[in-house]
Design an enzyme around this catalytic site. Sequence first.
Site, mmCIF file in Angstrom:
data_model
loop_
_atom_site.group_PDB
_atom_site.id
_atom_site.type_symbol
_atom_site.label_atom_id
_atom_site.label_comp_id
_atom_site.label_asym_id
_atom_site.label_seq_id
_atom_site.Cartn_x
_atom_site.Cartn_y
_atom_site.Cartn_z
ATOM 1 N N GLU A 93 0.826 -1.206 0.000
ATOM 2 C CA GLU A 93 0.000 0.000 0.000
ATOM 3 C C GLU A 93 0.858 1.252 0.000
ATOM 4 O O GLU A 93 1.897 1.322 0.655
ATOM 5 C CB GLU A 93 -0.915 0.012 1.228
ATOM 6 C CG GLU A 93 -2.066 -0.975 1.061
ATOM 7 C CD GLU A 93 -2.871 -1.177 2.332
ATOM 8 O OE1 GLU A 93 -3.984 -0.662 2.404
ATOM 9 O OE2 GLU A 93 -2.360 -1.860 3.236
ATOM 10 N N CYS A 106 3.512 8.228 1.216
ATOM 11 C CA CYS A 106 3.845 7.255 2.257
ATOM 12 C C CYS A 106 3.917 5.894 1.579
ATOM 13 O O CYS A 106 2.936 5.452 0.980
ATOM 14 C CB CYS A 106 2.749 7.293 3.319
ATOM 15 S SG CYS A 106 2.933 6.026 4.583
ATOM 16 N N CYS A 113 3.779 -6.929 8.124
ATOM 17 C CA CYS A 113 4.770 -6.496 9.118
ATOM 18 C C CYS A 113 4.887 -7.573 10.187
ATOM 19 O O CYS A 113 3.914 -8.217 10.557
ATOM 20 C CB CYS A 113 4.335 -5.185 9.766
ATOM 21 S SG CYS A 113 5.581 -4.484 10.880
ATOM 22 N N CYS A 117 2.780 -4.652 16.730
ATOM 23 C CA CYS A 117 2.385 -3.573 17.652
ATOM 24 C C CYS A 117 0.883 -3.706 17.908
ATOM 25 O O CYS A 117 0.093 -3.916 16.991
ATOM 26 C CB CYS A 117 2.706 -2.207 17.062
ATOM 27 S SG CYS A 117 4.478 -1.962 16.791
ATOM 28 N N CYS A 120 -1.789 -1.389 16.039
ATOM 29 C CA CYS A 120 -1.623 -1.166 14.602
ATOM 30 C C CYS A 120 -2.296 -2.272 13.800
ATOM 31 O O CYS A 120 -2.092 -3.459 14.049
ATOM 32 C CB CYS A 120 -0.142 -1.118 14.249
ATOM 33 S SG CYS A 120 0.167 -0.844 12.499
ATOM 34 N N CYS A 345 -2.288 6.541 9.636
ATOM 35 C CA CYS A 345 -1.259 5.776 10.344
ATOM 36 C C CYS A 345 -1.856 4.544 11.006
ATOM 37 O O CYS A 345 -2.866 4.629 11.705
ATOM 38 C CB CYS A 345 -0.645 6.615 11.461
ATOM 39 S SG CYS A 345 0.326 7.977 10.901
HETATM 40 N N1 SAH Z 1 7.255 0.148 11.433
HETATM 41 C C1 SAH Z 1 7.639 1.540 11.366
HETATM 42 C C2 SAH Z 1 7.015 2.248 10.184
HETATM 43 C C3 SAH Z 1 5.507 2.426 10.289
HETATM 44 S S1 SAH Z 1 5.190 4.092 10.609
HETATM 45 C C4 SAH Z 1 7.330 2.223 12.674
HETATM 46 O O1 SAH Z 1 6.661 1.627 13.500
HETATM 47 O O2 SAH Z 1 7.803 3.331 12.892
HETATM 48 C C5 SAH Z 1 3.554 4.027 11.154
HETATM 49 C C6 SAH Z 1 3.324 4.910 12.363
HETATM 50 O O3 SAH Z 1 1.947 4.809 12.715
HETATM 51 C C7 SAH Z 1 4.133 4.470 13.566
HETATM 52 O O4 SAH Z 1 4.617 5.588 14.241
HETATM 53 C C8 SAH Z 1 3.078 3.771 14.428
HETATM 54 O O5 SAH Z 1 3.400 3.843 15.781
HETATM 55 C C9 SAH Z 1 1.825 4.551 14.097
HETATM 56 N N2 SAH Z 1 0.589 3.815 14.307
HETATM 57 C C10 SAH Z 1 0.395 2.490 14.276
HETATM 58 N N3 SAH Z 1 -0.887 2.199 14.507
HETATM 59 C C11 SAH Z 1 -1.524 3.361 14.697
HETATM 60 C C12 SAH Z 1 -2.887 3.706 14.951
HETATM 61 N N4 SAH Z 1 -3.833 2.779 15.041
HETATM 62 N N5 SAH Z 1 -3.196 5.015 15.069
HETATM 63 C C13 SAH Z 1 -2.237 5.954 14.945
HETATM 64 N N6 SAH Z 1 -0.947 5.685 14.665
HETATM 65 C C14 SAH Z 1 -0.590 4.397 14.557
#
Ligand code: SAH
Length: 362
Positions: A93, A106, A113, A117, A120, A345
């Site tokens: 994506e 982006c 992944c 987390c 996410c 995000c």
């Molecule tokens: N794996 C890398 C790149 C992904 S960046 C990383 O974690 O940095 C994606 C960003 O979105 C990260 O900062 C993550 O913490 C954030 N993120 C993940 N799930 C989210 C959510 N449900 N709402 C808002 N931000 C989120």
Amino acid sequence: MAALPHLTGFTREELAALLGELGEPRYRADQVFQGLHGRRLMSFDEMTDLPKALREKLNASATASTLTIESKYTSTDGTRRFLMRTADGNPVEAVFIPTENRDTICFSSQSGCALNCDFCLTAKLGLLRNLTAGEIIEQIVLVLNDVYGVGGETPHGTNLVAMGEGEPFMNFKNLIKALDIMADEKGLFIVPGRTTVSTAGVVPKIHEFAALARRPNLAISLSAANDELRNKLMPINQRWPIDELLAAAKAFEKTLKRGERFTFEYVLLGGVNDSDEHAEELAGLLRKHDLRKVKINLIPHNPAEQLEYRPSSPEQVLRFKEILEQNGVSAYVRTPRGRDIYAACGQLAAKQEPNLVQIAGR
Ligand code: SAH
């Protein structure tokens, strides 16, 4: 049948070597590079500056495109999400995020992944595989061509963020190669200063990244200021806990030039990591590690059915920011973009939205 080499992921030197093997002079490599990246062509047939015989040779031995756009979605705020597939069927994506004076793309570094987390949605895909350098670059080519037409001028210039599916530092080599190719002035010419790589905290790679001569901006996803909470929210913390992560951040900070900064991202989860005490704890942690050239991006949580968390109240988001500022820490609240189309995000999970589907003609 083995896949044909995807020339979009070749450096100019690699192209020269390949074309040399086909008995071609060096300048042909520059023409192909310019065709793929400068003119954003996705087939050799369109490179009409090459002799027909060479185009045929290239068609037989290589490819200029491997991704297909499966569907795309446009948000009420103008953000566009592109759901693509690799040749072997894995989802990728990319999100186009326009603002008044700049465009940001982006892109994904992996399909799915591995990091899991808790907040996410991409985690729900699991890791499917690393993307090749060519697949990383082709996302940007496809998005720019969709928005501005094949090879069309990009009036605002393009910023890149490696914040789509995947953990960029778990696919370090391909990522850095792709960024190097995209920085080439004969190609897309998206320089490192316009690019930000976000990591969940792969500590050895932060050190490696810090040592690169020409490197993009860095963002680190933190989201908790103590190990107990971060272990739960971001299991990668069990491997590289906060003190190690922030020591790496400090080492990175030391390599910054005057005026440069880096970023911590902090996803605000209602009732979980967003209290006044959490804000104080975060400020204290930055003090403890003597981090000065850092800013905090506060990301309101983007909710989804499969996620247990809820966003913080707007008042608490502001309180959190104010407490950081009272402690001398710069903090910015990010506006979510493309939430309605699962483009924001943490929302990239190859979601199909039949009501919004527009199949791209390719
Ligand atoms: N794996 C890398 C790149 C992904 S960046 C990383 O974690 O940095 C994606 C960003 O979105 C990260 O900062 C993550 O913490 C954030 N993120 C993940 N799930 C989210 C959510 N449900 N709402 C808002 N931000 C989120």
